[in-house]
Design an enzyme around this catalytic site. Structure first.
Site, short mmCIF file in Angstrom:
data_model
loop_
_atom_site.label_atom_id
_atom_site.label_comp_id
_atom_site.label_asym_id
_atom_site.label_seq_id
_atom_site.Cartn_x
_atom_site.Cartn_y
_atom_site.Cartn_z
N ASP A 254 0.78 -1.25 0.00
CA ASP A 254 0.00 0.00 0.00
C ASP A 254 0.81 1.30 0.00
O ASP A 254 1.79 1.41 0.74
CB ASP A 254 -0.86 0.09 1.27
CG ASP A 254 -1.65 -1.13 1.57
OD1 ASP A 254 -1.59 -2.10 0.81
OD2 ASP A 254 -2.33 -1.13 2.60
N GLU B 58 -10.76 -2.18 4.27
CA GLU B 58 -9.41 -1.70 4.59
C GLU B 58 -9.21 -0.30 3.98
O GLU B 58 -9.95 0.12 3.09
CB GLU B 58 -8.35 -2.63 3.99
CG GLU B 58 -8.44 -4.06 4.50
CD GLU B 58 -7.33 -4.98 3.96
OE1 GLU B 58 -6.76 -5.72 4.76
OE2 GLU B 58 -7.07 -4.96 2.75
C1 FRU Z 1 -4.07 -3.53 2.66
C2 FRU Z 1 -3.44 -3.98 3.96
C3 FRU Z 1 -3.79 -3.02 5.07
C4 FRU Z 1 -2.65 -3.24 6.03
C5 FRU Z 1 -1.48 -3.49 5.11
C6 FRU Z 1 -0.47 -4.43 5.65
O1 FRU Z 1 -3.43 -3.96 1.53
O2 FRU Z 1 -3.89 -5.29 4.26
O3 FRU Z 1 -5.05 -3.21 5.63
O4 FRU Z 1 -2.44 -2.13 6.87
O5 FRU Z 1 -2.03 -3.99 3.91
O6 FRU Z 1 0.66 -4.48 4.84
#
Ligand code: FRU
Length: 516
Positions: free
Chosen positions: A51, A227
């Site tokens: 992300d 998310e």
């Molecule tokens: C989304 C996610 C978020 C988390 C991160 C962990 O892609 O699952 O929810 O904070 O990636 O790397």
């Protein structure tokens, strides 16, 4: 300009028959995509990225942090790596800024410029930059929200000594804080993803947070865990302001719209405490399957009136096994989001590449063919040798029922088809190169679309291993990865008609902005 019945631009590469790049090609451009590196999409120098995080614009620079694992090319204990740019395409890496600690891995979150020093972190003359992120305790899975701050424009960061600032109330998925300054109520607002909905908190100082409301339990799409939310205001051309909530959805192979990970959005009202969606339908930021966890930059509306978005160009269904080597994952092209009112008075978002992309256009390598003339064959190598280019075209829907864009080589291709009768675009990458590493990767990708205007403008961005299709100025978007075994050599447009169905078409080479 009108083109004839079947538009067929097949520009054979001068390098001869295709073979395994590694063994037969010596040209630097051709060698370049051995590991599928894009030219103008952000990629990490090495190892794993997911992300985008902490996106803040401050003092003339766009800051982009991201989920990073520096010791391998698959997901691992998360860090925040940092890169900066003045134009959203030329990025200067700044290294890792947040490391895991006793509270856990550093999961996704956001950053703000604390212009009024509400948190009291200021030590000198610089405005403090404050990051708000999730600490994820690996063994227990416990997730809490924490702060870090920088008083030197993001060069060095200190974790706040009293972390966490928002403890876990006993909820397993409790993460990805996105914070904005809410001018009307003079307080910070945080949106947080909580398994199947969003919690909205407020704070005067980024340290003490109070629950204001919840959103989404009975609204929107729920075929996966929620998310990476984002909440921001946006003005349309008439000056009407609406509030937008983005929510990414960690789905499974059968999730809408096309399986795996996707991002939905809601448009409605926010009064400083609660968000109310006015959507009648489920709206997706992208149908192309490879755009996830995207959020927008903070402190942008105050600066230049634009709302800018970037997403992680992958899908959790296969992100860990795609055939890139030495590094994994890129970001989408940065996009500007516009609010548009439809004829029925409802609102939608349009996502288009930021104007800065034009600075990568090479005017020497731009062609607008009048006819499918032979001399254009020569230009193909010039234009598309690197496989990084932009096509702008205008289709005349009244003249055509079905057309297909294909890019590929003698053995492989990726096709993008439109059927007016079915009212949909379909991307087929089943023969695009390496595909069998994952089942979902071989599925067709669909996007509903009814072409109603006199012309249908399409922008296609191609960059070594990705296509981004912007339909009708970003009304719908499809972002899709592919992994060719051999260099792609042609771009074609074919229609099932005798009529002239293309109003205009321009192919522009895009220069490399990422030095990797
Ligand atoms: C989304 C996610 C978020 C988390 C991160 C962990 O892609 O699952 O929810 O904070 O990636 O790397």
């Amino acid at each position: 300009m009108k083109l004839t019945k079947i538009i067929f631009f097949m520009f054979m590469l001068l390098l001869g028959a295709c073979g395994d790049n590694e063994e037969t090609d010596s040209s630097a451009d051709v060698m370049y995509h051995h590991n599928f590196r894009p030219y103008y999409h952000y990629t990490p120098q090495a190892n794993w990225m997911n992300d985008p995080n902490g996106m803040v614009y401050y003092d003339g620079k766009y800051h982009l942090f991201y989920q990073y694992y520096p010791y391998g090319t698959t997901w691992g204990p998360m860090h925040w790596a940092h890169t900066v740019s003045t134009d959203l395409f030329h990025w200067e890496d700044q290294g890792i800024k947040l490391y895991p600690d006793e509270l856990g891995y550093i999961f996704s979150g956001s950053a703000v410029a604390d212009l009024n020093n509400t948190a009291g972190f200021k030590t000198g003359n610089e405005t403090p930059l404050v990051a708000i992120f999730t600490h994820h305790q690996n063994i227990t899975g416990r997730q809490v929200q924490s702060l870090a701050y920088s008083n030197d424009k993001g060069a060095t960061w200190t974790k706040y000594e009293n972390n966490p600032v928002l403890d876990n109330p006993g909820i397993a998925d409790f993460r990805d804080p996105k914070v904005i300054w809410h001018e009307a109520s003079q307080k910070w607002i945080m949106v947080l993803a909580v398994f199947d909905h969003i919690r909205i908190y407020s704070s005067p100082n980024l340290k003490a947070w109070e629950l204001e409301s919840e959103f989404g339990k009975n609204v929107g799409y729920h075929g996966g865990v929620w998310e990476c939310p984002d909440l921001f205001p946006l003005k349309d051309e008439q000056g009407t302001v609406k509030w937008v909530m983005l929510v990414s959805l960690g789905g499974n192979e059968n999730s809408e719209p096309n399986g795996g990970s996707a991002t939905q959005y809601f448009i409605g009202e926010f009064d400083g405490s609660s968000f109310v969606s006015e959507n009648e339908e489920i709206l997706w930021a992208d149908y192309g399957i490879d755009n996830y966890a995207g959020v927008t930059w903070s402190n942008i509306p105050e600066i230049d009136g634009r709302r800018l978005f970037i997403g992680w160009m992958s899908n959790w269904a296969y992100a860990n096994v795609v055939p890139e080597s030495g590094w994994r994952s890129g970001m989408t092209v940065p996009r500007e989001i516009k609010l548009k009112k439809r004829q029925d008075n409802s609102y939608v978002l349009h996502f288009s590449p930021v104007d800065e992309l034009n600075t990568l256009v090479d005017p020497q390598k731009t062609i607008a063919p009048e006819t499918p003339a032979n001399q254009i064959h020569m230009d193909y190598h010039e234009i598309i040798a690197g496989g990084s280019y932009q096509v702008e075209m205008e289709i005349i829907p009244a003249e055509i029922d079905q057309f297909t864009i294909s890019i590929g080589n003698e053995l492989e291709d990726l096709t993008i088809s439109y059927s007016k009768t079915d009212g949909e675009f379909t991307i087929d990458r089943s023969n695009s190169g390496y595909v069998s590493f994952n089942n979902l990767f071989m599925h067709e990708i669909h996007c509903d679309y009814q072409a109603t205007g006199a012309t249908l403008p399409l922008t296609l961005l191609v960059d070594q291993n990705s296509v981004e299709l912007f339909i009708n100025q970003g009304e719908k978007v499809m972002t899709t990865l592919f992994f060719p075994r051999y260099n792609y050599k042609f771009f074609r447009l074919d229609g099932n008609t005798q009529n002239e169905f293309v109003n205009s078409l321009t192919i522009k080479a895009l220069k490399k902005s990422m030095i990797r």
